[in-house]
Design a protein around this motif. Structure first.
Motif, short mmCIF file in Angstrom:
data_model
loop_
_atom_site.label_atom_id
_atom_site.label_comp_id
_atom_site.label_asym_id
_atom_site.label_seq_id
_atom_site.Cartn_x
_atom_site.Cartn_y
_atom_site.Cartn_z
N GLU A 8 0.84 -1.20 0.00
CA GLU A 8 0.00 0.00 0.00
C GLU A 8 0.87 1.25 0.00
O GLU A 8 0.57 2.24 -0.65
N THR A 9 1.98 1.21 0.74
CA THR A 9 2.93 2.32 0.80
C THR A 9 4.24 1.85 0.20
O THR A 9 4.76 0.80 0.57
N ASP A 10 4.80 2.62 -0.71
CA ASP A 10 6.03 2.26 -1.40
C ASP A 10 7.21 2.21 -0.42
O ASP A 10 7.30 3.01 0.51
N CYS A 11 8.12 1.28 -0.65
CA CYS A 11 9.29 1.11 0.22
C CYS A 11 10.10 2.41 0.33
O CYS A 11 10.52 2.79 1.43
N SER A 12 10.32 3.08 -0.78
CA SER A 12 11.13 4.31 -0.74
C SER A 12 10.44 5.39 0.09
O SER A 12 11.11 6.16 0.78
N ASP A 13 9.12 5.45 0.06
CA ASP A 13 8.39 6.42 0.89
C ASP A 13 8.56 6.10 2.37
O ASP A 13 8.75 7.00 3.19
N VAL A 14 8.50 4.84 2.71
CA VAL A 14 8.66 4.42 4.11
C VAL A 14 10.06 4.76 4.60
O VAL A 14 10.23 5.36 5.67
N LEU A 15 11.06 4.42 3.82
CA LEU A 15 12.44 4.65 4.25
C LEU A 15 12.77 6.14 4.30
O LEU A 15 13.58 6.57 5.12
N ALA A 16 12.12 6.94 3.46
CA ALA A 16 12.34 8.38 3.49
C ALA A 16 11.80 9.00 4.77
O ALA A 16 12.27 10.04 5.21
N GLU A 17 10.83 8.33 5.39
CA GLU A 17 10.20 8.87 6.60
C GLU A 17 10.57 8.11 7.87
O GLU A 17 9.97 8.33 8.92
N VAL A 18 11.57 7.26 7.79
CA VAL A 18 11.89 6.41 8.93
C VAL A 18 12.29 7.22 10.16
O VAL A 18 11.91 6.87 11.28
N TYR A 19 13.01 8.31 9.99
CA TYR A 19 13.40 9.11 11.16
C TYR A 19 12.21 9.87 11.73
O TYR A 19 12.11 10.05 12.95
N ARG A 30 -0.18 8.37 9.17
CA ARG A 30 1.07 8.04 8.48
C ARG A 30 1.86 6.99 9.27
O ARG A 30 2.44 6.07 8.72
N ARG A 31 1.86 7.11 10.60
CA ARG A 31 2.54 6.13 11.45
C ARG A 31 1.93 4.75 11.25
O ARG A 31 2.64 3.75 11.18
N THR A 32 0.61 4.70 11.13
CA THR A 32 -0.07 3.43 10.92
C THR A 32 0.34 2.81 9.59
O THR A 32 0.63 1.61 9.52
N LEU A 33 0.38 3.62 8.53
CA LEU A 33 0.79 3.11 7.22
C LEU A 33 2.22 2.58 7.26
O LEU A 33 2.52 1.50 6.72
N ILE A 34 3.11 3.33 7.90
CA ILE A 34 4.51 2.92 7.98
C ILE A 34 4.64 1.64 8.81
O ILE A 34 5.33 0.70 8.42
N ARG A 35 3.97 1.59 9.96
CA ARG A 35 4.02 0.40 10.82
C ARG A 35 3.49 -0.83 10.08
O ARG A 35 4.09 -1.91 10.12
N ASP A 36 2.38 -0.66 9.36
CA ASP A 36 1.83 -1.78 8.59
C ASP A 36 2.80 -2.25 7.52
O ASP A 36 2.97 -3.45 7.29
N HIS A 37 3.46 -1.29 6.87
CA HIS A 37 4.44 -1.64 5.84
C HIS A 37 5.60 -2.41 6.46
O HIS A 37 6.03 -3.44 5.94
N LEU A 38 6.11 -1.91 7.59
CA LEU A 38 7.23 -2.59 8.25
C LEU A 38 6.86 -3.99 8.70
O LEU A 38 7.69 -4.90 8.68
N ASP A 39 5.60 -4.19 9.08
CA ASP A 39 5.13 -5.51 9.50
C ASP A 39 5.15 -6.52 8.37
O ASP A 39 5.30 -7.72 8.60
N GLU A 40 5.00 -6.06 7.13
CA GLU A 40 4.92 -6.98 6.01
C GLU A 40 6.13 -6.98 5.08
O GLU A 40 6.21 -7.79 4.17
N CYS A 41 7.11 -6.09 5.33
CA CYS A 41 8.24 -5.96 4.41
C CYS A 41 9.57 -6.15 5.16
O CYS A 41 10.05 -5.24 5.84
N SER A 42 10.15 -7.32 5.02
CA SER A 42 11.39 -7.65 5.73
C SER A 42 12.56 -6.73 5.39
O SER A 42 13.28 -6.30 6.29
N PRO A 43 12.80 -6.39 4.09
CA PRO A 43 13.91 -5.50 3.79
C PRO A 43 13.76 -4.12 4.45
O PRO A 43 14.74 -3.58 4.98
#
Length: 94
Positions: A8-19, A30-43
């Motif tokens: 749902e959220t692109d990897c590059s978008d997640v990593l750009a907002e990690v800090y 946005r925190r929910t989207l990032i957390r959900d992405h991290l839950d499903e994306c090992s890299p």
């Protein structure tokens, strides 16, 4: 970076907002989207873990140092300027 899997959220978008995520500086949705992405994306989770460790290391080594208020204000102003400039640019693929 992309793991190749659809999210749902692109990897590059997640990593750009990690800090922002680590510093609790992004909106709850946005925190929910990032957390959900991290839950499903090992890299991305692995990259997040590295960034989390770097942040903890910096805090241990430099945690007692406080930046002057003037420096913080100048940095915030510059970052706001960069965000506005980035938002106003058009991506051309031709």
């Amino acid at each position: 970076m992309s793991c190749g899997d659809p999210h749902e959220t692109d990897c590059s978008d997640v990593l750009a907002e990690v800090y922002l995520y680590l510093d609790l500086e992004c909106a709850d949705d946005r925190r929910t989207l990032i957390r959900d992405h991290l839950d499903e994306c090992s890299p991305c989770l692995r990259e997040f873990g590295i960034e989390q460790e770097v942040k903890a290391l910096v805090a241990r080594c430099c945690g007692s140092e406080l930046a002057p208020a003037d420096l913080k204000n100048r940095l915030r102003a510059k970052l706001s300027e960069l965000v506005v400039n980035a938002d106003s640019r058009e991506l051309r693929t031709d």
